[in-house]
Every structure is written in structure tokens, then in C-alpha cells.
Design a protein around this motif. Structure first.
Motif, short mmCIF file in Angstrom:
data_model
loop_
_atom_site.label_atom_id
_atom_site.label_comp_id
_atom_site.label_asym_id
_atom_site.label_seq_id
_atom_site.Cartn_x
_atom_site.Cartn_y
_atom_site.Cartn_z
N UNK A 253 35.09 48.01 46.69
CA UNK A 253 35.31 46.58 46.78
C UNK A 253 36.81 46.32 46.90
N UNK A 254 37.22 45.61 47.91
CA UNK A 254 38.61 45.23 48.04
C UNK A 254 38.83 43.90 47.36
N UNK B 158 24.77 32.15 41.74
CA UNK B 158 26.11 32.60 42.08
C UNK B 158 26.11 32.79 43.59
N UNK B 159 27.07 32.19 44.26
CA UNK B 159 27.13 32.29 45.73
C UNK B 159 28.57 32.32 46.19
N UNK C 47 32.93 40.45 49.19
CA UNK C 47 33.52 41.77 48.98
C UNK C 47 35.04 41.71 48.87
N UNK C 48 35.52 40.64 48.24
CA UNK C 48 36.96 40.47 48.05
C UNK C 48 37.30 40.19 46.59
N UNK C 49 36.34 40.41 45.69
CA UNK C 49 36.59 40.21 44.27
C UNK C 49 36.25 38.84 43.75
N UNK D 240 24.34 45.17 42.95
CA UNK D 240 25.44 46.11 42.70
C UNK D 240 26.52 45.45 41.83
N UNK D 241 26.85 44.22 42.10
CA UNK D 241 27.84 43.48 41.30
C UNK D 241 27.37 43.37 39.85
#
Length: 158
Positions: free
Chosen positions: A1-2, A80-81, A88-90, A123-124
Motif C-alpha cells: 500500500x502506498x 467506509x468508502x 490504495x493511498x492510505x 485486506x484492510x
């Protein structure tokens, strides 16, 4: 994850922010899965005690949100959206950490959530310490009539 090269601002949402929430949901939730809530569902939920929502903003622009609630010593992440172009940016992790902290501050000792079985967000949630505790067969009904299982997850809040 970046991570994002810009600061992610996490702010508590106000009823006036619901237009942004609805716009994010319209873009983020694929109608095939029947996950998005209507504006009236969001308003109705926000009228209940213990419910709040948080926005993730970049340069003052909402790019994600989380809706949660606490009842007694338990919390629940309801939605959560993140805008698809901002994933994928934190941002999801920042929102999730905020919900966990807010739930703890509100007295929650456990946080629950439910997610479509094949949702990438699993995954998160796992990386944040959530564990699968159950399954609801054929829970989501997409607009095309297809059904999808939901998995329930929980995390003890330290």
C-alpha cells in the motif's frame, strides 16, 4: 500500500456534508452489490444516538468517509468508502484508525463490521487486526438480482 504524497485531513462530518457522502457512495459502491445507502437511510441513521461520520479530505475536498456508531461498550463500522481514483493511498487506513479511536473514546471495547465476502477492503480490515467471526449467506442483493455473502469481523479495542 502506498501513501498519499499530500496530507490526509480527517474531520468529523456534519449534516451539511451528506451531499459529499452521497457523491462518494455513488462513485465508490458498485451497484451490482447493493451496498450503497440512500440519502434518507444516512439521514435516518445520523438521527440515532451514538452515530457519527468522518470525512477524509485532501486539499479540502472529501475523498472518503466512514459512518459508525456505538451502543453501550460496542461499536460498529457501518460504511467506509473511498473514491475509486484515490484508493490504495492510505486513506482507508486513516479513516479506519480514526473510527477505532473515536469508538474507544466513546467507550467501545469491541468494534464490529460486516463486508461483502469478495470485497477488496477485507485486506484492510485484517491488517488492522479484525478477525472474521461469522458469515451471512446471500446477504447483499444487487440491483441485477444477484446475491452475495457478507462476512462479519470484530476487533477488540485496546
Amino acid at each position: 500500500m502506498s501513501t498519499a504524497p499530500w496530507p490526509i485531513e480527517i474531520v468529523h462530518g456534519q449534516p451539511s456534508d451528506l451531499r459529499a457522502v452521497n457523491a462518494i457512495m455513488a462513485e465508490a459502491f458498485d451497484p451490482r452489490f447493493g451496498e450503497a445507502w440512500t440519502p434518507s437511510q444516512c439521514m435516518g441513521m445520523l438521527a440515532l444516538p451514538g452515530v457519527w461520520f468522518t470525512l477524509a479530505c485532501i486539499d479540502g475536498r472529501p475523498v472518503g468517509f466512514a459512518l459508525a456508531r456505538t451502543v453501550l461498550n460496542e461499536g460498529e463500522l457501518l460504511l467506509l468508502a473511498i473514491l475509486p481514483a484515490m484508493r490504495r493511498r492510505g486513506i482507508g487506513g486513516a479513516l479506519l484508525r480514526s473510527v477505532i479511536a473515536d469508538a474507544r473514546d466513546r467507550g467501545a471495547e469491541m468494534l464490529h463490521l460486516e463486508v461483502r465476502a469478495n470485497n477488496d477492503a477485507v485486506q484492510l480490515y485484517r491488517s488492522a487486526g479484525f478477525s472474521k467471526i461469522g458469515e451471512r449467506r446471500d446477504y447483499y442483493r444487487g440491483h441485477d438480482g444477484n446475491v452475495f455473502d457478507a462476512h462479519t469481523f470484530s476487533k477488540t479495542i485496546d
